[in-house]
Design an enzyme around this catalytic site. Structure first.
Site, PDB file in Angstrom:
ATOM      1  N   TYR A 253      -1.862  -0.095  11.155  1.00 38.92           N
ATOM      2  CA  TYR A 253      -2.045  -0.845   9.892  1.00 38.92           C
ATOM      3  C   TYR A 253      -0.849  -0.621   8.956  1.00 38.92           C
ATOM      4  O   TYR A 253      -0.235  -1.575   8.464  1.00 38.92           O
ATOM      5  CB  TYR A 253      -3.346  -0.393   9.198  1.00 38.92           C
ATOM      6  CG  TYR A 253      -3.346  -0.687   7.709  1.00 38.92           C
ATOM      7  CD1 TYR A 253      -3.366  -2.002   7.239  1.00 38.92           C
ATOM      8  CD2 TYR A 253      -3.293   0.346   6.765  1.00 38.92           C
ATOM      9  CE1 TYR A 253      -3.337  -2.270   5.872  1.00 38.92           C
ATOM     10  CE2 TYR A 253      -3.274   0.081   5.405  1.00 38.92           C
ATOM     11  CZ  TYR A 253      -3.286  -1.227   4.958  1.00 38.92           C
ATOM     12  OH  TYR A 253      -3.253  -1.500   3.619  1.00 38.92           O
TER      13      TYR A 253
ATOM     14  N   THR B  81       0.817  -1.214   0.000  1.00 40.61           N
ATOM     15  CA  THR B  81       0.000   0.000   0.000  1.00 40.61           C
ATOM     16  C   THR B  81       0.853   1.267   0.000  1.00 40.61           C
ATOM     17  O   THR B  81       1.970   1.277   0.555  1.00 40.61           O
ATOM     18  CB  THR B  81      -0.898  -0.001   1.265  1.00 40.61           C
ATOM     19  OG1 THR B  81      -1.453   1.300   1.448  1.00 40.61           O
ATOM     20  CG2 THR B  81      -0.126  -0.353   2.532  1.00 40.61           C
ATOM     21  N   ASP B  82       0.294   2.351  -0.540  1.00 45.59           N
ATOM     22  CA  ASP B  82       0.987   3.647  -0.500  1.00 45.59           C
ATOM     23  C   ASP B  82       1.113   4.171   0.930  1.00 45.59           C
ATOM     24  O   ASP B  82       1.892   5.095   1.195  1.00 45.59           O
ATOM     25  CB  ASP B  82       0.277   4.684  -1.389  1.00 45.59           C
ATOM     26  CG  ASP B  82      -1.192   4.924  -1.061  1.00 45.59           C
ATOM     27  OD1 ASP B  82      -1.686   4.418  -0.032  1.00 45.59           O
ATOM     28  OD2 ASP B  82      -1.846   5.641  -1.849  1.00 45.59           O
ATOM     29  N   GLU B  83       0.332   3.584   1.862  1.00 42.72           N
ATOM     30  CA  GLU B  83       0.355   4.101   3.240  1.00 42.72           C
ATOM     31  C   GLU B  83       1.704   3.888   3.919  1.00 42.72           C
ATOM     32  O   GLU B  83       2.000   4.534   4.923  1.00 42.72           O
ATOM     33  CB  GLU B  83      -0.755   3.448   4.079  1.00 42.72           C
ATOM     34  CG  GLU B  83      -2.112   3.676   3.469  1.00 42.72           C
ATOM     35  CD  GLU B  83      -3.233   3.835   4.472  1.00 42.72           C
ATOM     36  OE1 GLU B  83      -2.970   3.798   5.678  1.00 42.72           O
ATOM     37  OE2 GLU B  83      -4.373   3.997   4.019  1.00 42.72           O
TER      38      GLU B  83
ATOM     39  N   LYS C 255       1.999  -3.265   7.479  1.00 43.11           N
ATOM     40  CA  LYS C 255       2.266  -3.508   6.055  1.00 43.11           C
ATOM     41  C   LYS C 255       3.735  -3.215   5.733  1.00 43.11           C
ATOM     42  O   LYS C 255       4.368  -3.938   4.963  1.00 43.11           O
ATOM     43  CB  LYS C 255       1.354  -2.655   5.169  1.00 43.11           C
ATOM     44  CG  LYS C 255      -0.107  -3.088   5.164  1.00 43.11           C
ATOM     45  CD  LYS C 255      -0.343  -4.509   4.662  1.00 43.11           C
ATOM     46  CE  LYS C 255      -0.210  -4.665   3.155  1.00 43.11           C
ATOM     47  NZ  LYS C 255      -0.559  -6.046   2.722  1.00 43.11           N
TER      48      LYS C 255
HETATM   49  O1  DAU Z   1      -4.082   4.044   0.256  1.00 46.48           O
HETATM   50  C1  DAU Z   1      -4.268   2.655   0.222  1.00 46.48           C
HETATM   51  C2  DAU Z   1      -5.096   2.301   1.419  1.00 46.48           C
HETATM   52  O2  DAU Z   1      -6.386   2.830   1.181  1.00 46.48           O
HETATM   53  C3  DAU Z   1      -5.174   0.817   1.698  1.00 46.48           C
HETATM   54  O3  DAU Z   1      -3.902   0.341   2.011  1.00 46.48           O
HETATM   55  C4  DAU Z   1      -6.110   0.561   2.859  1.00 46.48           C
HETATM   56  O4  DAU Z   1      -6.243  -0.820   3.069  1.00 46.48           O
HETATM   57  C5  DAU Z   1      -7.441   1.183   2.561  1.00 46.48           C
HETATM   58  O5  DAU Z   1      -8.276   1.027   3.688  1.00 46.48           O
HETATM   59  C6  DAU Z   1      -7.294   2.645   2.225  1.00 46.48           C
HETATM   60  O6  DAU Z   1      -6.895   3.405   3.392  1.00 46.48           O
HETATM   61  P1  DAU Z   1      -7.577   4.781   3.820  1.00 46.48           P
HETATM   62  O7  DAU Z   1      -7.460   4.936   5.268  1.00 46.48           O
HETATM   63  O8  DAU Z   1      -7.128   5.889   2.942  1.00 46.48           O
HETATM   64  O9  DAU Z   1      -9.108   4.397   3.380  1.00 46.48           O
HETATM   65  P2  DAU Z   1     -10.501   4.736   4.032  1.00 46.48           P
HETATM   66  O10 DAU Z   1     -11.528   4.350   3.024  1.00 46.48           O
HETATM   67  O11 DAU Z   1     -10.640   4.204   5.399  1.00 46.48           O
HETATM   68  O12 DAU Z   1     -10.459   6.316   4.137  1.00 46.48           O
HETATM   69  C7  DAU Z   1     -10.274   7.128   3.002  1.00 46.48           C
HETATM   70  C8  DAU Z   1     -10.241   8.559   3.486  1.00 46.48           C
HETATM   71  O13 DAU Z   1     -11.556   8.914   3.958  1.00 46.48           O
HETATM   72  C9  DAU Z   1      -9.296   8.789   4.651  1.00 46.48           C
HETATM   73  O14 DAU Z   1      -8.702  10.066   4.532  1.00 46.48           O
HETATM   74  C10 DAU Z   1     -10.218   8.771   5.867  1.00 46.48           C
HETATM   75  C11 DAU Z   1     -11.535   9.308   5.325  1.00 46.48           C
HETATM   76  N1  DAU Z   1     -12.728   8.768   5.976  1.00 46.48           N
HETATM   77  C12 DAU Z   1     -12.887   7.425   6.035  1.00 46.48           C
HETATM   78  C13 DAU Z   1     -13.977   6.866   6.667  1.00 46.48           C
HETATM   79  C14 DAU Z   1     -14.128   5.361   6.761  1.00 46.48           C
HETATM   80  C15 DAU Z   1     -13.692   9.632   6.498  1.00 46.48           C
HETATM   81  O15 DAU Z   1     -13.581  10.874   6.397  1.00 46.48           O
HETATM   82  N2  DAU Z   1     -14.786   9.085   7.128  1.00 46.48           N
HETATM   83  C16 DAU Z   1     -14.952   7.738   7.253  1.00 46.48           C
HETATM   84  O16 DAU Z   1     -15.975   7.307   7.866  1.00 46.48           O
END
Ligand code: DAU
Length: 328
Positions: free
Chosen positions: A141, A116-118, A145
């Site tokens: 997380y 992942t880019d993270e 990774k």
């Molecule tokens: O960048 C790759 C990564 O993308 C993967 O390695 C991870 O497995 C995947 O979960 C994802 O990570 P993020 O933390 O970026 O994804 P998430 O969908 O949880 O969140 C995307 C963005 O949206 C992040 O800045 C947090 C924000 N968010 C997320 C949720 C779930 C919100 O504002 N509200 C929320 O309820």
């Protein structure tokens, strides 16, 4: 080719199994079927299925019999869950990776680690992460990774395992468990529930279609160099822009948007330089901004029977823990 696809019942893994099956390759799935693994993701798709944990050497050996390659999609992947409980992440993303590498070492199989880019941590505007940049993971997380990636590189150098790593951006598409931003907000909107935006919503993510991500992983499996890392980028958007697009596409009132308490340690921006992968011949076929998000929203609208049963039981407990105090 007979390929072991770990985590093949999950979101990106199941897209990969479909891709292999469509090309006539043999997919062997090893999946522990934890909360986000779902055999319904593979309905009607040719594959061999093994239920087991990638951190269990016997389960890996049994599933891996006769496989010439492994693509490791099995992982705990949700940042918010890693903040609530980091231990499982070390088990699967670190120990599980090491167990699979040990099998690849013994069997001589080709190995691709789906990362992942993270692992690069967050970036200032105008900077893009390159594969040889230092790893600065922020969340439990991302740290797990990154530790998995380092295991892969150590097994290449020390034991000559033929392993490569892909580092992908935020992936979207059908069959994504509704805890991640897009499926959570789309399904919440379709149910008339609030859309909890963390902080100011100006965090930036790159969006990559699951099929484009899988095409990159397959290319690296076939043509990538052992010991090399390949970034897989997407299209940059602020979370709040994505949220407003979801509001438009689902036709709900923008009053459902709620700015809530931010995620701890929240990375502000990720962005990848994927020139190295493009020299292997990859380019994305789906545009997030033009059709990708629209098609994804349509899929969730048309497949309530896939996500409605998921949004009960364990999911409800998680949702309460994660959001009840934020939305109170
Ligand atoms: O960048 C790759 C990564 O993308 C993967 O390695 C991870 O497995 C995947 O979960 C994802 O990570 P993020 O933390 O970026 O994804 P998430 O969908 O949880 O969140 C995307 C963005 O949206 C992040 O800045 C947090 C924000 N968010 C997320 C949720 C779930 C919100 O504002 N509200 C929320 O309820």
């Amino acid at each position: 080719m007979r390929v072991l696809v770990t985590g093949g019942a999950g979101f990106i893994g199941s897209h990969f199994v479909k891709r292999l099956a469509a090309k006539g390759d043999e997919a062997v799935v090893l999946d522990r079927l934890t909360y986000s693994g779902n055999r319904a993701n593979l309905e009607g798709v040719e594959h061999e299925f093994h239920h087991g944990d990638i951190a269990d050497p016997e389960a890996v050996a049994a599933a891996g019999t006769g496989c010439a390659a492994v693509a490791n999609f099995a992982a705990e992947t949700h940042v918010d869950r890693s903040i609530l409980g980091p231990r499982e992440f070390v088990h699967t993303d670190v120990l599980g990776t090491q167990t699979l590498l040990e099998w690849a070492r013994e069997s001589g199989a080709r190995y691709v680690q789906v990362s992942t880019d993270e692992v690069y941590g967050d970036l200032e505007p105008n900077i893009r992460s390159r594969e040889d940049d230092p790893l600065r993971p922020s969340s439990p997380y991302a740290a797990a990774k990154a530790a998995g990636d380092l295991q892969v590189l150590a097994y290449v150098r020390t034991y000559g395992v033929r392993a490569s790593i892909t580092r992908g951006a935020n992936t979207f598409g059908s069959h994504q468990y509704p805890e991640k931003l897009i499926p959570l907000f789309v399904t919440n909107a379709l149910e008339g529930l609030e859309l909890p935006v963390y902080g100011d919503g100006k965090q930036v993510r790159e969006w990559l279609h699951a099929d484009d991500h899988c095409a990159a992983i397959e290319l690296v499996l076939r043509d990538g160099e052992p010991g090399e890392v390949y970034n897989v980028g997407g299209e940059e958007f602020e979370n709040i822009e994505v949220t407003h697009r979801i509001v438009e596409l689902t036709g709900v009132d923008a009053g459902l948007i709620r700015h809530v308490e931010d995620r701890a340690g929240h990375d502000r921006r990720y962005a990848l330089d994927d020139a190295k992968l493009r020299t292997l011949g990859w380019s994305p076929r789906h545009s997030f901004g033009e059709t990708g998000l629209t098609e994804t929203v349509e899929w969730y609208r048309a497949n309530r029977d896939w996500w409605e049963p998921i949004k009960s039981g364990e999911y409800r407990e998680y949702y309460e823990r994660q959001y009840a105090h934020r939305l109170a």
